[in-house]
Design a protein around this motif. Structure first.
Motif, PDB file in Angstrom:
ATOM      1  N   THR A 116      -2.362  -9.186  84.965  1.00 22.84           N
ATOM      2  CA  THR A 116      -3.648  -8.806  85.546  1.00 22.84           C
ATOM      3  C   THR A 116      -3.505  -7.790  86.673  1.00 22.84           C
ATOM      4  OG1 THR A 116      -3.586 -10.671  87.096  1.00 22.84           O
ATOM      5  CG2 THR A 116      -4.668 -11.041  84.961  1.00 22.84           C
ATOM      6  N   LEU A 117      -2.290  -7.503  87.097  1.00 25.66           N
ATOM      7  CA  LEU A 117      -2.019  -6.456  88.084  1.00 25.66           C
ATOM      8  C   LEU A 117      -0.599  -5.955  87.838  1.00 25.66           C
ATOM      9  CD1 LEU A 117      -2.587  -4.790  90.668  1.00 25.66           C
ATOM     10  CD2 LEU A 117      -1.853  -6.786  92.000  1.00 25.66           C
ATOM     11  N   VAL A 118      -0.446  -4.643  87.716  1.00 29.73           N
ATOM     12  CA  VAL A 118       0.864  -4.030  87.482  1.00 29.73           C
ATOM     13  C   VAL A 118       1.065  -2.961  88.548  1.00 29.73           C
ATOM     14  CG1 VAL A 118       2.388  -2.901  85.835  1.00 29.73           C
ATOM     15  CG2 VAL A 118       0.590  -4.444  85.010  1.00 29.73           C
ATOM     16  N   VAL A 119       2.190  -3.025  89.228  1.00 29.26           N
ATOM     17  CA  VAL A 119       2.428  -2.107  90.338  1.00 29.26           C
ATOM     18  C   VAL A 119       3.859  -1.591  90.298  1.00 29.26           C
ATOM     19  CG1 VAL A 119       3.017  -4.034  91.886  1.00 29.26           C
ATOM     20  CG2 VAL A 119       2.283  -1.847  92.860  1.00 29.26           C
ATOM     21  N   THR A 120       4.041  -0.363  90.737  1.00 26.70           N
ATOM     22  CA  THR A 120       5.385   0.174  90.914  1.00 26.70           C
ATOM     23  C   THR A 120       5.389   1.016  92.179  1.00 26.70           C
ATOM     24  OG1 THR A 120       7.232   1.316  89.845  1.00 26.70           O
ATOM     25  CG2 THR A 120       5.048   2.283  89.533  1.00 26.70           C
ATOM     26  N   ARG A 121       6.516   0.977  92.877  1.00 27.06           N
ATOM     27  CA  ARG A 121       6.655   1.709  94.143  1.00 27.06           C
ATOM     28  C   ARG A 121       7.992   2.441  94.164  1.00 27.06           C
ATOM     29  NH1 ARG A 121       8.198  -0.303  99.933  1.00 27.06           N
ATOM     30  NH2 ARG A 121       7.002   1.059 101.316  1.00 27.06           N
ATOM     31  N   PHE A 122       7.964   3.703  94.511  1.00 22.33           N
ATOM     32  CA  PHE A 122       9.173   4.527  94.644  1.00 22.33           C
ATOM     33  C   PHE A 122       9.994   4.570  93.352  1.00 22.33           C
ATOM     34  CE2 PHE A 122       9.241   3.467  99.459  1.00 22.33           C
ATOM     35  CZ  PHE A 122       8.306   4.457  99.712  1.00 22.33           C
ATOM     36  N   SER A 123       9.325   4.656  92.214  1.00 23.01           N
ATOM     37  CA  SER A 123      10.060   4.713  90.940  1.00 23.01           C
ATOM     38  C   SER A 123       9.850   6.009  90.180  1.00 23.01           C
ATOM     39  CB  SER A 123       9.654   3.543  90.038  1.00 23.01           C
ATOM     40  OG  SER A 123       8.299   3.660  89.627  1.00 23.01           O
ATOM     41  N   MET A 124       8.687   6.636  90.296  1.00 27.93           N
ATOM     42  CA  MET A 124       8.384   7.813  89.486  1.00 27.93           C
ATOM     43  C   MET A 124       9.393   8.937  89.711  1.00 27.93           C
ATOM     44  SD  MET A 124       5.653   7.299  87.529  1.00 27.93           S
ATOM     45  CE  MET A 124       6.405   5.700  87.243  1.00 27.93           C
ATOM     46  N   HIS A 125       9.864   9.071  90.941  1.00 30.89           N
ATOM     47  CA  HIS A 125      10.808  10.151  91.221  1.00 30.89           C
ATOM     48  C   HIS A 125      12.235   9.801  90.827  1.00 30.89           C
ATOM     49  CE1 HIS A 125      11.300   7.634  94.827  1.00 30.89           C
ATOM     50  NE2 HIS A 125      12.488   8.184  94.945  1.00 30.89           N
ATOM     51  N   GLN A 126      12.492   8.554  90.451  1.00 29.03           N
ATOM     52  CA  GLN A 126      13.847   8.128  90.088  1.00 29.03           C
ATOM     53  C   GLN A 126      14.098   8.188  88.586  1.00 29.03           C
ATOM     54  OE1 GLN A 126      15.333   7.373  93.913  1.00 29.03           O
ATOM     55  NE2 GLN A 126      16.433   7.223  92.008  1.00 29.03           N
ATOM     56  N   VAL A 127      13.074   7.910  87.796  1.00 27.44           N
ATOM     57  CA  VAL A 127      13.287   7.747  86.357  1.00 27.44           C
ATOM     58  C   VAL A 127      13.250   9.083  85.639  1.00 27.44           C
ATOM     59  CG1 VAL A 127      12.388   5.404  86.349  1.00 27.44           C
ATOM     60  CG2 VAL A 127      10.822   7.306  85.956  1.00 27.44           C
ATOM     61  N   ARG A 128      13.969   9.167  84.520  1.00 26.73           N
ATOM     62  CA  ARG A 128      14.005  10.391  83.728  1.00 26.73           C
ATOM     63  C   ARG A 128      12.744  10.558  82.880  1.00 26.73           C
ATOM     64  NH1 ARG A 128      18.974  13.043  82.582  1.00 26.73           N
ATOM     65  NH2 ARG A 128      17.715  14.235  81.119  1.00 26.73           N
ATOM     66  N   ASP A 129      12.074   9.440  82.562  1.00 32.47           N
ATOM     67  CA  ASP A 129      10.919   9.502  81.668  1.00 32.47           C
ATOM     68  C   ASP A 129       9.751   8.741  82.297  1.00 32.47           C
ATOM     69  OD1 ASP A 129       9.162   9.686  79.575  1.00 32.47           O
ATOM     70  OD2 ASP A 129      10.501   8.830  78.066  1.00 32.47           O
ATOM     71  N   PRO A 130       9.121   9.306  83.324  1.00 33.22           N
ATOM     72  CA  PRO A 130       8.028   8.582  83.984  1.00 33.22           C
ATOM     73  C   PRO A 130       6.838   8.338  83.066  1.00 33.22           C
ATOM     74  CG  PRO A 130       8.121  10.853  84.746  1.00 33.22           C
ATOM     75  CD  PRO A 130       9.361  10.617  83.939  1.00 33.22           C
ATOM     76  N   GLU A 131       6.618   9.240  82.098  1.00 34.43           N
ATOM     77  CA  GLU A 131       5.516   9.023  81.157  1.00 34.43           C
ATOM     78  C   GLU A 131       5.700   7.713  80.385  1.00 34.43           C
ATOM     79  OE1 GLU A 131       5.795  13.423  81.914  1.00 34.43           O
ATOM     80  OE2 GLU A 131       7.226  11.847  81.416  1.00 34.43           O
ATOM     81  N   ALA A 132       6.946   7.424  79.990  1.00 33.91           N
ATOM     82  CA  ALA A 132       7.212   6.177  79.266  1.00 33.91           C
ATOM     83  C   ALA A 132       6.972   4.965  80.158  1.00 33.91           C
ATOM     84  CB  ALA A 132       8.647   6.169  78.744  1.00 33.91           C
ATOM     85  N   VAL A 133       7.350   5.066  81.426  1.00 33.05           N
ATOM     86  CA  VAL A 133       7.119   3.957  82.358  1.00 33.05           C
ATOM     87  C   VAL A 133       5.623   3.694  82.494  1.00 33.05           C
ATOM     88  CG1 VAL A 133       7.381   3.176  84.743  1.00 33.05           C
ATOM     89  CG2 VAL A 133       9.253   4.395  83.622  1.00 33.05           C
ATOM     90  N   VAL A 134       4.844   4.740  82.673  1.00 36.47           N
ATOM     91  CA  VAL A 134       3.398   4.581  82.821  1.00 36.47           C
ATOM     92  C   VAL A 134       2.790   4.004  81.543  1.00 36.47           C
ATOM     93  CG1 VAL A 134       1.220   5.822  83.109  1.00 36.47           C
ATOM     94  CG2 VAL A 134       3.164   6.333  84.606  1.00 36.47           C
ATOM     95  N   ARG A 135       3.217   4.493  80.387  1.00 37.62           N
ATOM     96  CA  ARG A 135       2.690   3.934  79.120  1.00 37.62           C
ATOM     97  C   ARG A 135       2.971   2.445  79.020  1.00 37.62           C
ATOM     98  NH1 ARG A 135       4.781   8.783  76.846  1.00 37.62           N
ATOM     99  NH2 ARG A 135       6.645   7.675  76.103  1.00 37.62           N
TER     100      ARG A 135
END
Length: 261
Positions: A116-135
């Motif tokens: 019911t709540l999904v959160v991420t902090r300080f990860s988008m700049h670390q991962v090679r495939d941020p689009e996949a993480v968001v999906r």
């Protein structure tokens, strides 16, 4: 080994090395300084019946901060040493409604519509495939659930390449995205962006370099580039400044909230 697998190995290596620092409040102030601000941003989403997932959680700072206001929180991260530090801290503070799970943010081990709540902090700049993480974050969110991305971002205007400096300091750094790029990823994945908060944080250079154990030679290179920019040289993208005679740089932060469809 694919480029993504190599990058994941780099992340695990670097954050295993940094894990002890994340557990030390004397060294970890940069990561905790804006935590209260993020919790305030999350407040409209928090409910005692919430089932929360923190993606690329590290030591689960966000999950631990809100655990008392939700039913259950799961912290998922790729680096076992970071999860272990988070579990120790949760146990020490008496938090009992948390689960710590090793996993890949680009392939979450959960069924659709689980949280019911999904959160991420300080990860988008670390991962090679941020689009996949968001999906994946959108996939595991229930319809109407909030998805929150909090990260340092590339300013929408400004010259220079901050990624070059970031990678010198931390080889696991991938690439800064703009707030607009992250919002577009959320929309493409099927979530509706509802609100955002943005702000700058001016940070002293030396503690930032020391936290990752950056070598003296590399630290000197970074310092030289920032000082040269202050003297009128080429922009680094790090927006350096002197504060009381001490060299600082500037990070742009963004909190972005979206609703899963």
């Amino acid at each position: 080994m694919s480029p993504v697998e190599k990058h994941d190995d780099t992340i695990v290596r670097e954050f295993t090395r940094q894990a002890e620092g994340f557990a030390d409040p004397r060294r970890n102030s940069a990561f905790t300084a804006q935590l209260g601000r993020l919790v305030r941003f999350l407040e409209p989403e928090l409910d005692l019946e919430d089932v929360v997932l923190e993606v690329a959680a590290g030591t689960a700072l966000v999950s631990r901060a809100i655990a008392g206001r939700v039913r259950h929180a799961t912290a998922l991260d790729l680096t076992p040493a970071m999860l272990a530090e988070g579990k120790r801290a949760a146990d020490a503070s008496g938090v009992t409604n948390m689960t710590f799970t090793r996993g890949d943010a680009t392939g979450l081990p959960y069924l659709d519509r689980s949280f019911t709540l999904v959160v991420t902090r300080f990860s988008m700049h670390q991962v090679r495939d941020p689009e996949a993480v968001v999906r994946e974050m959108v996939r595991v969110a229930r319809p109407g659930a909030a998805i929150v991305v909090a990260d340092i971002v590339r300013p929408s205007s400004g010259a220079g390449d901050p990624d070059r400096i970031e990678r010198l300091r931390d080889p696991s750094h991938a690439s800064l995205r703009t707030e607009a790029e992250i919002a577009a990823m959320l929309a493409e994945a099927g979530a509706e962006v509802r609100r955002a908060e943005r702000f700058d944080v001016v940070r002293p250079l030396d503690p930032w370099l020391a936290f990752t154990g950056t070598s003296g030679e590399t630290s000197a290179e970074v310092r030289k580039d920032l000082e040269a920019e202050l003297a009128g040289g080429a922009p680094t993208g790090m927006r350096p400044a002197l504060v009381d005679g001490v060299l600082h740089f500037t990070h742009a932060h963004a909190f972005i909230q979206a609703i899963a469809g």
